[in-house]
Write a protein that holds these residues in place. Structure first.
Motif, PDB file in Angstrom:
ATOM      1  N   GLY A  91       0.795  -1.201   0.006  1.00  0.00           N
ATOM      2  CA  GLY A  91       0.037   0.062  -0.294  1.00  0.00           C
ATOM      3  C   GLY A  91       0.856   1.053  -0.063  1.00  0.00           C
ATOM      4  N   SER A  92      -0.007   2.408   0.177  1.00  0.00           N
ATOM      5  CA  SER A  92       0.947   3.626   0.141  1.00  0.00           C
ATOM      6  C   SER A  92       0.549   4.350   1.584  1.00  0.00           C
ATOM      7  CB  SER A  92       0.445   4.641  -1.030  1.00  0.00           C
ATOM      8  OG  SER A  92       0.352   4.159  -2.198  1.00  0.00           O
ATOM      9  N   THR A  93       1.548   5.343   1.902  1.00  0.00           N
ATOM     10  CA  THR A  93       1.282   6.122   2.938  1.00  0.00           C
ATOM     11  C   THR A  93       2.120   7.162   3.045  1.00  0.00           C
ATOM     12  OG1 THR A  93       1.596   5.607   5.641  1.00  0.00           O
ATOM     13  CG2 THR A  93       3.160   4.783   4.047  1.00  0.00           C
ATOM     14  N   VAL A  94       1.841   8.188   3.883  1.00  0.00           N
ATOM     15  CA  VAL A  94       2.583   9.547   3.991  1.00  0.00           C
ATOM     16  C   VAL A  94       3.519   9.366   5.025  1.00  0.00           C
ATOM     17  CG1 VAL A  94       2.091  12.125   4.200  1.00  0.00           C
ATOM     18  CG2 VAL A  94       0.339  10.677   2.992  1.00  0.00           C
ATOM     19  N   ILE A  95       4.769   9.887   4.625  1.00  0.00           N
ATOM     20  CA  ILE A  95       5.738   9.760   5.505  1.00  0.00           C
ATOM     21  C   ILE A  95       5.744  10.714   6.506  1.00  0.00           C
ATOM     22  CG2 ILE A  95       8.428   9.999   5.639  1.00  0.00           C
ATOM     23  CD1 ILE A  95       8.708   9.224   2.552  1.00  0.00           C
ATOM     24  N   LYS A  96       5.650  10.371   7.760  1.00  0.00           N
ATOM     25  CA  LYS A  96       5.978  11.167   8.732  1.00  0.00           C
ATOM     26  C   LYS A  96       7.558  11.657   9.478  1.00  0.00           C
ATOM     27  CE  LYS A  96       3.757  10.480  12.681  1.00  0.00           C
ATOM     28  NZ  LYS A  96       3.245   9.752  13.947  1.00  0.00           N
ATOM     29  N   ASP A  97       8.349  10.963   9.137  1.00  0.00           N
ATOM     30  CA  ASP A  97       9.630  11.502   9.632  1.00  0.00           C
ATOM     31  C   ASP A  97      10.602  10.714   8.811  1.00  0.00           C
ATOM     32  OD1 ASP A  97      11.675  12.969  10.891  1.00  0.00           O
ATOM     33  OD2 ASP A  97      11.539  11.703  12.904  1.00  0.00           O
ATOM     34  N   VAL A  98      11.694  11.311   8.655  1.00  0.00           N
ATOM     35  CA  VAL A  98      12.986  10.785   7.941  1.00  0.00           C
ATOM     36  C   VAL A  98      14.229  11.120   8.747  1.00  0.00           C
ATOM     37  CG1 VAL A  98      13.981  10.776   5.777  1.00  0.00           C
ATOM     38  CG2 VAL A  98      11.721  10.996   5.551  1.00  0.00           C
ATOM     39  N   THR A  99      15.031  10.245   8.995  1.00  0.00           N
ATOM     40  CA  THR A  99      16.443  10.214   9.380  1.00  0.00           C
ATOM     41  C   THR A  99      17.140  10.025   8.260  1.00  0.00           C
ATOM     42  OG1 THR A  99      15.711   9.920  11.692  1.00  0.00           O
ATOM     43  CG2 THR A  99      18.109   9.708  11.343  1.00  0.00           C
ATOM     44  N   VAL A 100      18.287  10.628   7.991  1.00  0.00           N
ATOM     45  CA  VAL A 100      19.203  10.405   6.911  1.00  0.00           C
ATOM     46  C   VAL A 100      20.578  10.050   7.321  1.00  0.00           C
ATOM     47  CG1 VAL A 100      20.332  11.561   4.986  1.00  0.00           C
ATOM     48  CG2 VAL A 100      18.077  12.068   5.238  1.00  0.00           C
ATOM     49  N   TYR A 101      20.882   8.826   6.841  1.00  0.00           N
ATOM     50  CA  TYR A 101      22.138   8.141   7.233  1.00  0.00           C
ATOM     51  C   TYR A 101      23.110   8.712   6.217  1.00  0.00           C
ATOM     52  CZ  TYR A 101      19.361   5.342  10.574  1.00  0.00           C
ATOM     53  OH  TYR A 101      18.434   5.122  11.572  1.00  0.00           O
ATOM     54  N   SER A 102      22.887   8.469   4.879  1.00  0.00           N
ATOM     55  CA  SER A 102      23.924   8.730   3.859  1.00  0.00           C
ATOM     56  C   SER A 102      22.980   9.176   2.628  1.00  0.00           C
ATOM     57  CB  SER A 102      24.764   7.700   3.702  1.00  0.00           C
ATOM     58  OG  SER A 102      23.949   6.351   3.038  1.00  0.00           O
ATOM     59  N   GLU A 103      23.636   9.361   1.379  1.00  0.00           N
ATOM     60  CA  GLU A 103      23.052   9.599   0.289  1.00  0.00           C
ATOM     61  C   GLU A 103      22.056   8.516  -0.161  1.00  0.00           C
ATOM     62  OE1 GLU A 103      25.652  11.113  -2.663  1.00  0.00           O
ATOM     63  OE2 GLU A 103      26.195  12.904  -1.589  1.00  0.00           O
ATOM     64  N   GLU A 104      22.497   7.175   0.428  1.00  0.00           N
ATOM     65  CA  GLU A 104      21.797   6.171  -0.360  1.00  0.00           C
ATOM     66  C   GLU A 104      20.747   5.348   0.874  1.00  0.00           C
ATOM     67  OE1 GLU A 104      24.758   3.581  -2.238  1.00  0.00           O
ATOM     68  OE2 GLU A 104      24.841   5.027  -3.752  1.00  0.00           O
ATOM     69  N   SER A 105      20.726   5.926   1.995  1.00  0.00           N
ATOM     70  CA  SER A 105      20.246   5.297   3.127  1.00  0.00           C
ATOM     71  C   SER A 105      19.395   6.228   3.906  1.00  0.00           C
ATOM     72  CB  SER A 105      20.909   4.418   3.757  1.00  0.00           C
ATOM     73  OG  SER A 105      22.346   4.949   4.622  1.00  0.00           O
ATOM     74  N   ALA A 106      18.201   5.773   4.695  1.00  0.00           N
ATOM     75  CA  ALA A 106      17.653   6.724   5.426  1.00  0.00           C
ATOM     76  C   ALA A 106      16.645   5.763   6.356  1.00  0.00           C
ATOM     77  CB  ALA A 106      16.862   7.828   4.808  1.00  0.00           C
ATOM     78  N   PHE A 107      16.054   6.333   7.427  1.00  0.00           N
ATOM     79  CA  PHE A 107      15.214   5.471   8.174  1.00  0.00           C
ATOM     80  C   PHE A 107      13.887   6.551   8.113  1.00  0.00           C
ATOM     81  CE2 PHE A 107      12.689   4.413  12.000  1.00  0.00           C
ATOM     82  CZ  PHE A 107      12.704   3.086  11.815  1.00  0.00           C
ATOM     83  N   CYS A 108      12.744   5.802   7.772  1.00  0.00           N
ATOM     84  CA  CYS A 108      11.589   6.655   7.439  1.00  0.00           C
ATOM     85  C   CYS A 108      10.317   5.920   8.400  1.00  0.00           C
ATOM     86  CB  CYS A 108      11.015   6.659   6.044  1.00  0.00           C
ATOM     87  SG  CYS A 108      12.177   6.976   4.857  1.00  0.00           S
ATOM     88  N   THR A 109       9.575   6.942   8.902  1.00  0.00           N
ATOM     89  CA  THR A 109       8.386   6.395   9.660  1.00  0.00           C
ATOM     90  C   THR A 109       7.098   6.968   8.881  1.00  0.00           C
ATOM     91  OG1 THR A 109       8.423   8.260  10.950  1.00  0.00           O
ATOM     92  CG2 THR A 109       9.767   6.457  11.803  1.00  0.00           C
ATOM     93  N   ALA A 110       5.976   6.140   9.137  1.00  0.00           N
ATOM     94  CA  ALA A 110       4.899   6.463   8.512  1.00  0.00           C
ATOM     95  C   ALA A 110       3.688   6.043   9.316  1.00  0.00           C
ATOM     96  CB  ALA A 110       4.667   6.166   7.022  1.00  0.00           C
ATOM     97  N   ARG A 111       2.341   6.231   9.122  1.00  0.00           N
ATOM     98  CA  ARG A 111       1.455   5.824   9.959  1.00  0.00           C
ATOM     99  C   ARG A 111       0.371   5.255   8.877  1.00  0.00           C
ATOM    100  NH1 ARG A 111      -1.942   9.109  14.439  1.00  0.00           N
ATOM    101  NH2 ARG A 111       0.076   8.275  15.343  1.00  0.00           N
ATOM    102  N   ILE A 112       0.145   3.709   9.436  1.00  0.00           N
ATOM    103  CA  ILE A 112      -0.730   2.900   8.465  1.00  0.00           C
ATOM    104  C   ILE A 112      -1.992   2.636   9.142  1.00  0.00           C
ATOM    105  CG2 ILE A 112       1.139   2.176   7.077  1.00  0.00           C
ATOM    106  CD1 ILE A 112       0.938  -0.613   8.818  1.00  0.00           C
ATOM    107  N   TYR A 113      -2.937   1.908   8.474  1.00  0.00           N
ATOM    108  CA  TYR A 113      -4.100   1.515   9.020  1.00  0.00           C
ATOM    109  C   TYR A 113      -4.239  -0.215   8.527  1.00  0.00           C
ATOM    110  CZ  TYR A 113      -5.314   6.300  10.215  1.00  0.00           C
ATOM    111  OH  TYR A 113      -5.601   7.433  10.720  1.00  0.00           O
TER     112      TYR A 113
END
Length: 704
Positions: A91-113
């Motif tokens: 499915g699709s979801t809207v990103i709540k937060d992003v923590t960037v580690y490098s140009e090729e990696s990041a940690f994302c959070t979102a709310r789903i149902y």
């Protein structure tokens, strides 16, 4: 009226903290009893006749509510979400937060149902750093619950962020939202970072980045970072109350120069602080500082006297009422305890000192500011100690002195850096670059001073020592008892100061006494392991993981348990990657690997790995080590055991086992052999072997 918020908020926060340590059943029982007791007392006691008892009863009610909220959220929200581990998601979801580690990696959070309507915040590791908050992610994959391991307490960390499920993605696609304010803020941050690094390409520039944009953006050297934290001033690189106060002060001065009305001044300060909070990534400490700042400045508009404790409690309630697990977030605990010491305890102590020595202060008013600054630094540092012992590997004893001496310079550096950061929006980068150069000179002095203070042998106390927790508990009990028993504030200050001095001397003396036992620890994430052997103050590290997380776990463990004399590090895989990390962490240690010939042998024979007189044999789910004639079995997950008996069995647990058993020690003179059929882990729990497999023995637990 203001004290009502302080009483109710303090009880509520205490209830959350108690429930976070107690087992689920104990939290429900304790919360219910406190709630019933408080309600009965409120019905019986009259506030006009016994105000203190009435306030205590109200605090008991709010404490019970806090415990029930935390345990209820755990039972009916957290565990329900975790039970969906293993299910598929498309499915699709809207990103709540992003923590960037490098140009090729990041940690994302979102709310789903979920299909049944349950909502949950999830996290996943993105293969790009392009998305920001507000963008849409189209994902497919499998949910899994994070687990605590010897490398990192992953489950505890993510649950404090209200994330109970992670997504192992099979595919990722991102739709970029046009006119996204968060992308504009990221571009602003990236532009500011590039300008700072162009004009101040050194640790001084990285410190400027940390002070203005947060330590998620900086790339400071390990030595400089260690010096800042060992000296007790590492908090300046984590945007919080001190930074928000500087931003609010600048906005207040501008609003006064523009002759704005009280309402206009509040709106202007709120906008400036909100933009600063968004630029600093809106973390827990930043959000807490923003809420408190708005409450403080709104008091003037509504003609109300500001109460720091009430403001702190209101901020705590706003941050935890919907996410009670946030009370165990490291940023939350450190920032709130620091503000409590500086804004609540320090003014009371300063007032008592001024009252006791009123005549002396009247003759020399210059002493007032010095005493207030000293008391604030000491109170903030002492208030942070319990949280630091729980969250960090080392406690900075030098923090009161270093904060007192260096805080004015940090404030100057912050003001200069903030002005330069704002000016980076102009095309004339030479202007902001010149300002950054001036800030870099101040930061250079600060790093030099932090390095001197942090290099002192008594600057820090390891938090993992057996006596550290009891000593801190002794200080807290002394403070509480003296406040209840002694009416003279000077006597309270003297008692607490004496307790702190006694504890510091006792811990230092304990560190000087040689160990009477060998400490052996297995740190593992279930796939690879790091074995640490400490004998008579001499430490050897055997890395079978070949990963950055394994190195970090070994370094943190050595700090926490005062293992400064690391003599040798043996690396079995990915030597080119791990060796520099260990050399940086332990400069005096000998790094031994398979491609080095330094007198010790690395001799794979079959599946046996041998370093001199120490050999390791890996198996599926465990490995055995023979060190100094002792046979040790290190179990990394559920496995089939051999029939052999061992001198020691170390069992590294996972989240599903719910027993903390990463550390075990045995007496050097004891020749007792421990059978693998029944494994008893010191301070952890009991494991029994059935049908060739090992399980945890069920027992009612009082603590989480």
């Amino acid at each position: 009226m203001t004290r009502k918020a302080a009483v109710l908020g303090s009880g509520y926060l205490a209830g959350l903290l108690l429930a976070s340590f107690a087992a689920l059943w104990l939290s429900f029982v304790g919360g219910g009893l406190l709630l019933c007791f408080g309600i009965v007392m409120l019905a019986v006691v009259r506030p006009e006749k016994s105000g203190r008892l009435f306030a205590f009863s109200a605090a008991a009610v709010s404490c019970g509510v806090g415990m029930l909220l935390y345990s209820g959220y755990d039972a009916f929200v957290c565990r329900d979400i975790v039970s969906r581990s293993g299910s598929q998601f498309i499915g699709s979801t809207v990103i709540k937060d992003v923590t960037v580690y490098s140009e090729e990696s990041a940690f994302c959070t979102a709310r789903i149902y979920f299909p049944d309507g349950r909502k949950a915040d999830i996290g996943w590791y993105a293969d790009t750093s392009e998305p920001v908050r507000g963008d849409t992610a189209t994902l497919s994959g499998t949910f899994y619950a994070p687990e605590n391991t010897g490398f990192w307490n992953t489950a505890d960390y993510y649950s404090s962020k209200n994330i109970f499920l992670l997504l192992d993605t099979d595919s990722q696609e991102y739709t970029i939202k046009e006119h996204n304010i968060f992308r504009a803020l990221r571009n602003f941050r990236e532009n500011a970072v590039s300008v700072i690094r162009r004009y101040v390409p050194s640790d001084e520039g990285e410190l400027i980045i940390g002070m203005t944009l947060g330590n998620s953006e900086w790339d400071i050297s390990q030595q400089a970072e260690n010096s800042l934290y060992r000296s007790g001033v590492g908090h300046v690189a984590s945007v919080s109350g001190m930074h928000m106060a500087v931003a609010a002060g600048i906005a207040s001065a501008i609003s006064a120069a523009l002759s704005l009305s009280k309402r206009g001044k509040l709106v202007f300060i709120t906008i400036v602080c909100l933009l600063f909070a968004l630029t600093a990534d809106l973390g827990v400490s930043v959000l807490r500082a923003f809420i408190m700042t708005v409450i403080v400045y709104s008091g003037e508009l509504f003609r109300r006297q500001n109460d720091p404790l009430s403001s702190l409690c209101i901020a705590a309630f706003i941050l935890t009422c919907t996410t009670p697990f946030a009370v165990r977030d490291t940023s939350f605990m450190l920032s709130f305890s620091g503000v409590f010491g500086a804004a609540v305890i320090a003014p009371s102590v300063s007032e008592s000192i001024r009252s006791a020595y009123k005549k002396r202060f009247e003759k020399n008013m210059g002493c007032v500011g010095l005493v207030s600054s000293t008391v604030t630094a000491v109170c903030a540092s002492l208030a942070v100690l319990p949280a630091s012992a729980l969250c960090l590997d080392e406690l900075s004893v030098a923090a009161p002195v270093s904060n007192l001496l260096l805080s004015p310079f940090f404030t100057v550096a912050m003001i200069i850096s903030m002005i330069g950061t704002v000016l980076t929006i102009l095309p004339f980068h030479w202007l902001s670059g010149g300002i950054f150069l001036a800030g870099g000179l101040v930061c250079k002095f600060l790093l030099w001073a932090a390095d001197i203070i942090g290099s002192l042998p008594f600057a820090v106390i390891p938090s993992g020592l057996d006596v550290t927790a009891p000593m801190i508990l002794l200080v807290m009990i002394s403070a509480g008892v003296s406040l209840l028993v002694m009416k003279n504030r000077s006597a309270v200050i003297l008692t607490v100061s004496a307790a702190v001095l006694i504890c510091t001397v006792s811990i230092s003396a304990y560190r000087a006494v040689p160990y009477e036992y060998t400490r052996i620890a297995l740190l593992t994430n279930g796939r690879g392991g790091v074995l640490i052997i400490n004998d008579d103050g001499y430490t050897e590290i055997f890395d079978f993981s070949g990963s950055k997380s394994g190195v970090r776990a070994a370094v943190c463990y050595a700090k926490r348990y005062d293992m400064e004399n690391v003599g040798a590090v043996y690396i079995t895989s990915k030597q080119d990657f791990c060796a520099p990390l260990y050399s940086n962490a332990f400069p005096d240690a000998r790094i031994i690997s398979s491609d080095e010939n330094v007198g010790l042998t690395y001799a794979p024979k079959g599946n046996i790995i041998k370093f001199g007189g120490i050999s390791c044999t890996p198996y599926d789910g465990y490995f055995t080590v023979n060190a100094g004639g002792a046979d040790i079995i290190c179990i990394t997950k559920k496995c089939t055991l051999s029939e052999k008996s061992f001198d020691m069995c170390i069992y590294s647990t996972s989240a599903e086992v719910n027993v903390n058993a990463d550390i075990t020690a045995f007496a050097k003179k004891s020749g007792a052999r421990v059978s693998a059929d029944t494994v008893t882990v010191t301070g952890g729990g009991k494991f029994v072997a059935m049908d060739g497999k090992i399980y945890v023995a069920e027992d009612r637990k009082w603590l989480r």
